[in-house]
Design an enzyme around this catalytic site. Structure first.
Site, PDB file in Angstrom:
ATOM      1  N   LYS A  22     135.278  55.840  27.826  1.00 39.46           N
ATOM      2  CA  LYS A  22     133.948  55.529  27.157  1.00 39.46           C
ATOM      3  C   LYS A  22     134.600  54.609  25.940  1.00 39.46           C
ATOM      4  CE  LYS A  22     132.384  58.327  24.013  1.00 39.46           C
ATOM      5  NZ  LYS A  22     132.218  58.017  22.528  1.00 39.46           N
ATOM      6  N   ASN A  23     135.653  55.140  25.300  1.00 39.28           N
ATOM      7  CA  ASN A  23     136.027  54.559  24.050  1.00 39.28           C
ATOM      8  C   ASN A  23     136.987  53.242  24.334  1.00 39.28           C
ATOM      9  OD1 ASN A  23     134.642  56.392  22.553  1.00 39.28           O
ATOM     10  ND2 ASN A  23     136.393  57.479  21.717  1.00 39.28           N
ATOM     11  N   ARG A  94     127.553  54.174  16.441  1.00 41.04           N
ATOM     12  CA  ARG A  94     128.424  53.666  15.532  1.00 41.04           C
ATOM     13  C   ARG A  94     129.120  52.420  16.054  1.00 41.04           C
ATOM     14  NH1 ARG A  94     129.129  55.714  10.721  1.00 41.04           N
ATOM     15  NH2 ARG A  94     131.014  54.559  10.667  1.00 41.04           N
ATOM     16  N   CYS A 118     127.705  60.074   9.785  1.00 38.12           N
ATOM     17  CA  CYS A 118     127.374  60.659  10.812  1.00 38.12           C
ATOM     18  C   CYS A 118     127.663  62.284  10.784  1.00 38.12           C
ATOM     19  CB  CYS A 118     127.638  60.092  12.092  1.00 38.12           C
ATOM     20  SG  CYS A 118     129.399  60.651  12.414  1.00 38.12           S
ATOM     21  N   ARG A 123     132.522  58.103   7.450  1.00 40.99           N
ATOM     22  CA  ARG A 123     132.850  56.947   8.093  1.00 40.99           C
ATOM     23  C   ARG A 123     132.473  55.762   7.724  1.00 40.99           C
ATOM     24  NH1 ARG A 123     131.685  58.676  14.376  1.00 40.99           N
ATOM     25  NH2 ARG A 123     133.378  57.345  14.807  1.00 40.99           N
ATOM     26  N   ASP A 307     139.623  63.965  18.900  1.00 41.37           N
ATOM     27  CA  ASP A 307     138.726  64.468  19.763  1.00 41.37           C
ATOM     28  C   ASP A 307     138.959  65.276  20.691  1.00 41.37           C
ATOM     29  OD1 ASP A 307     137.143  61.935  18.682  1.00 41.37           O
ATOM     30  OD2 ASP A 307     137.755  60.456  20.496  1.00 41.37           O
ATOM     31  N   ILE A 329     141.677  63.725  10.302  1.00 41.56           N
ATOM     32  CA  ILE A 329     140.942  62.296  10.528  1.00 41.56           C
ATOM     33  C   ILE A 329     139.724  62.173   9.990  1.00 41.56           C
ATOM     34  CG2 ILE A 329     140.497  60.768  12.341  1.00 41.56           C
ATOM     35  CD1 ILE A 329     143.318  61.175  12.171  1.00 41.56           C
ATOM     36  N   ARG A 399     126.351  61.336  26.029  1.00 45.23           N
ATOM     37  CA  ARG A 399     126.873  60.218  25.361  1.00 45.23           C
ATOM     38  C   ARG A 399     128.387  59.934  26.065  1.00 45.23           C
ATOM     39  NH1 ARG A 399     125.999  59.598  19.263  1.00 45.23           N
ATOM     40  NH2 ARG A 399     127.394  57.878  19.764  1.00 45.23           N
TER      41      ARG A 399
HETATM   42  C1  EPZ Z   1     137.087  55.866  17.109  1.00 49.36           C
HETATM   43  O1  EPZ Z   1     136.201  55.944  16.019  1.00 49.36           O
HETATM   44  C2  EPZ Z   1     136.637  56.925  18.421  1.00 49.36           C
HETATM   45  N1  EPZ Z   1     135.331  55.953  18.827  1.00 49.36           N
HETATM   46  C3  EPZ Z   1     136.261  58.122  18.058  1.00 49.36           C
HETATM   47  O2  EPZ Z   1     135.816  59.045  19.115  1.00 49.36           O
HETATM   48  C4  EPZ Z   1     137.597  58.803  17.594  1.00 49.36           C
HETATM   49  O3  EPZ Z   1     137.226  60.082  17.038  1.00 49.36           O
HETATM   50  C5  EPZ Z   1     138.121  58.031  16.108  1.00 49.36           C
HETATM   51  O4  EPZ Z   1     138.357  56.702  16.733  1.00 49.36           O
HETATM   52  C6  EPZ Z   1     139.489  58.805  16.027  1.00 49.36           C
HETATM   53  O5  EPZ Z   1     140.547  58.827  17.006  1.00 49.36           O
HETATM   54  C7  EPZ Z   1     135.357  55.052  19.546  1.00 49.36           C
HETATM   55  O6  EPZ Z   1     136.410  54.338  19.968  1.00 49.36           O
HETATM   56  C8  EPZ Z   1     134.110  54.354  19.944  1.00 49.36           C
HETATM   57  P1  EPZ Z   1     138.536  55.126  13.186  1.00 49.36           P
HETATM   58  P2  EPZ Z   1     136.403  54.938  14.638  1.00 49.36           P
HETATM   59  O7  EPZ Z   1     137.925  54.014  12.367  1.00 49.36           O
HETATM   60  O8  EPZ Z   1     136.861  53.679  15.452  1.00 49.36           O
HETATM   61  C9  EPZ Z   1     138.012  56.527   8.396  1.00 49.36           C
HETATM   62  C10 EPZ Z   1     134.272  60.261  20.202  1.00 49.36           C
HETATM   63  O9  EPZ Z   1     133.800  61.553  20.049  1.00 49.36           O
HETATM   64  N2  EPZ Z   1     137.768  54.974   8.228  1.00 49.36           N
HETATM   65  O10 EPZ Z   1     140.036  55.426  13.517  1.00 49.36           O
HETATM   66  O11 EPZ Z   1     135.161  55.281  13.997  1.00 49.36           O
HETATM   67  C11 EPZ Z   1     136.976  57.132   8.939  1.00 49.36           C
HETATM   68  O12 EPZ Z   1     135.994  57.394   8.070  1.00 49.36           O
HETATM   69  C12 EPZ Z   1     134.311  59.550  18.842  1.00 49.36           C
HETATM   70  O13 EPZ Z   1     134.544  59.875  21.286  1.00 49.36           O
HETATM   71  C13 EPZ Z   1     137.596  54.380   7.012  1.00 49.36           C
HETATM   72  O14 EPZ Z   1     137.607  55.247   5.796  1.00 49.36           O
HETATM   73  O15 EPZ Z   1     137.512  55.721  14.108  1.00 49.36           O
HETATM   74  C14 EPZ Z   1     137.737  58.092   9.642  1.00 49.36           C
HETATM   75  O16 EPZ Z   1     138.021  59.145   8.649  1.00 49.36           O
HETATM   76  C15 EPZ Z   1     134.036  60.319  17.797  1.00 49.36           C
HETATM   77  N3  EPZ Z   1     137.336  53.132   6.705  1.00 49.36           N
HETATM   78  C16 EPZ Z   1     139.141  57.586   9.872  1.00 49.36           C
HETATM   79  O17 EPZ Z   1     139.306  56.259   9.150  1.00 49.36           O
HETATM   80  C17 EPZ Z   1     137.007  52.180   7.737  1.00 49.36           C
HETATM   81  O18 EPZ Z   1     136.629  51.135   7.671  1.00 49.36           O
HETATM   82  C18 EPZ Z   1     139.258  57.326  11.398  1.00 49.36           C
HETATM   83  O19 EPZ Z   1     138.381  56.534  11.909  1.00 49.36           O
HETATM   84  C19 EPZ Z   1     137.340  52.677   9.017  1.00 49.36           C
HETATM   85  C20 EPZ Z   1     137.714  54.134   9.165  1.00 49.36           C
END
Ligand code: EPZ
Length: 422
Positions: A22-23, A94, A118, A123, A307, A329, A399
């Site tokens: 999915k991701n 998102r 969320c 996030r 995850d 994370i 999802r």
């Molecule tokens: C991706 O989300 C995945 N989603 C998530 O999977 C996964 O949990 C996550 O990466 C971490 O591995 C998809 O790929 C669609 P991040 P993403 O940006 O890209 C902070 C699932 O269950 N952050 O690496 O949103 C953020 O708040 C989902 O399939 C900022 O502060 O994750 C978080 O604490 C859930 N500012 C951390 O970084 C930003 O601009 C990691 O987020 C961006 C992120």
């Protein structure tokens, strides 16, 4: 609303085919905005999030067609007629924010609803926005929307991410493919889904080096073309079923799964007394002996994935001894803990860590969770619990897990979906 009923206590035995990730599929679909097309994606999972991304792309004017056996091929292409990603779609998912970079790079503007918080954390998308500004975009936030604009092309830049964000790396990588000159993204996230995206972008004519490392170098090109690409297997789905085999004391073949993508989880499972072996066509997971408590801490790839945290915690809840599970994370990703405790688990959370004291047996209960991985951790707990578990709000599972109950039932689980509000 559907729910899932599980009568626990049966060891799983058999084979589970692992779907496309999915991701990986979500950013790859957004990448279709970078070219006229057609971009042909194979091995696309049939999931609610994929349908949401398809309707967002259709709203931008793209043609999205499902083809092939079981509709696992997506053909995407066409002209962009709208650069707006509306709140109604973004609030559902998102990952919609991944259209921002491609829209901006291709058309010079994008108007994307801010995703908001969320269930698992606040996030923010500040890292995405700052990176786009470094590529020359003017970014304003107005009435809940991100307005991004650039006169002419984006310009290559040296970007150092303050945190290896998966989504920010993907957005900036896609944007940089069409920028003028060279972009370097340092401290880039290294998740396999990013490697898959970069490989496909190169097939579309992009010039990306450093795939799989934390330093991506992109030589911008004027335009990209269509391509054909098969999506990698879903490592989180594979990891989830590995935990299902382990928690039930069973033996399951995960067809198509790649051990290299779940190495950190495989190490933790090994320490817990679970055998995880690479085979020609996937991975074999087996547990014959007792489960032992093992500490894990979530980290960006190649560390232990956030995850998989909830599923591993469900497993630890029936292990011998204690386990400390630390989440680094997301700030609020322990929503499964009170539900697992209702099933008889003994878990205490203190700040970012949960202490899990293993119990001999969980007991079935009606439960519900607020996100995808938390929900599936309750399914795992239900498979091992005595008696009946009903997991509510199954739409979370839909999802991210394709025909979950069918895949588990084929390995002997007593599990069924109950339609409606029963
Ligand atoms: C991706 O989300 C995945 N989603 C998530 O999977 C996964 O949990 C996550 O990466 C971490 O591995 C998809 O790929 C669609 P991040 P993403 O940006 O890209 C902070 C699932 O269950 N952050 O690496 O949103 C953020 O708040 C989902 O399939 C900022 O502060 O994750 C978080 O604490 C859930 N500012 C951390 O970084 C930003 O601009 C990691 O987020 C961006 C992120």
């Amino acid at each position: 609303m559907d729910s899932i009923r599980i009568r626990g206590g049966r060891p799983l035995a058999g084979e589970i085919p692992i779907s496309g990730a999915k991701n990986a599929a979500l950013p790859l679909m957004a990448a279709a905005l970078l070219c006229q097309g057609p971009l042909i994606l194979e091995n696309v999972p049939r999931l609610a999030d994929i349908r949401t991304m398809a309707s967002l792309l259709a709203q931008h004017g793209l043609n999205v067609e499902r083809q092939g056996p079981e509709g696992r091929r997506l053909v995407l292409g066409g002209r962009i007629t709208s650069t707006e990603a509306p709140y109604d779609i973004v609030r559902k998912m998102r990952a919609s924010v991944l259209v921002l970079g491609p829209l901006l790079a291709r058309t010079g503007e994008a108007r994307v609803s801010l995703p908001g918080g969320c269930a698992i954390g606040t996030r923010p998308v500040d890292i995405h926005l700052k990176g786009l500004q470094e590529l020359g975009a003017e970014v304003r936030l107005e009435q809940g929307y991100i307005h991004a604009r650039v006169a002419g092309r984006l310009r290559g830049a040296q970007i150092v991410l303050p945190f290896a964000s998966v989504g920010a790396t993907e957005n900036l990588l896609m944007a940089a493919t069409l920028a003028e000159g060279r972009t370097e993204i340092a401290n880039a996230a290294r998740e396999p889904e990013i490697g898959d995206l970069a490989t496909c972008l190169n097939r579309m004519g992009a010039r990306i080096e450093g795939i799989g490392t934390d330093r991506l170098v992109i030589e911008g090109v004027r335009e990209l073309s269509g391509a054909r690409h098969a999506i990698i297997p879903d490592r989180i789905e594979a990891g989830t079923y590995a935990c299902a085999a382990a928690i039930t004391g069973g033996e399951v073949r995960l067809r198509g799964a790649r051990l290299e993508h779940i190495a950190a989880l495989a190490r933790a499972l090994g320490d817990a007394g679970v055998e995880v072996m690479e085979e020609a066509e996937g991975i074999l997971v087996r547990r014959a002996g007792k489960l032992k408590g093992v500490d894990v801490m979530t980290e960006p790839y190649p560390g232990f994935p956030t995850d998989m945290q909830a599923q591993f915690m469900a497993l630890m809840s029936v292990a011998e001894g204690a386990a400390m599970v630390t989440e680094t994370i997301f700030e609020n990703r322990f929503m499964h803990v009170p539900e697992l405790n209702r099933m008889g688990a003994r878990i205490n959370v203190h700040r970012a860590s949960a202490i899990v004291r293993g119990v001999k047996q969980l007991c079935g209960a009606p439960v519900m969770a607020t996100d995808l991985r938390a929900s599936v951790s309750l399914v795992l707990a239900g498979l091992a619990a005595k008696g009946e578990t009903i997991v509510h709000r199954v739409y979370h599972l839909d999802r991210g897990y394709e025909v979950l109950e069918q895949k588990l039932a084929a390995c002997g689980a007593d599990i069924e979906r109950i339609s409606g509000s029963a």
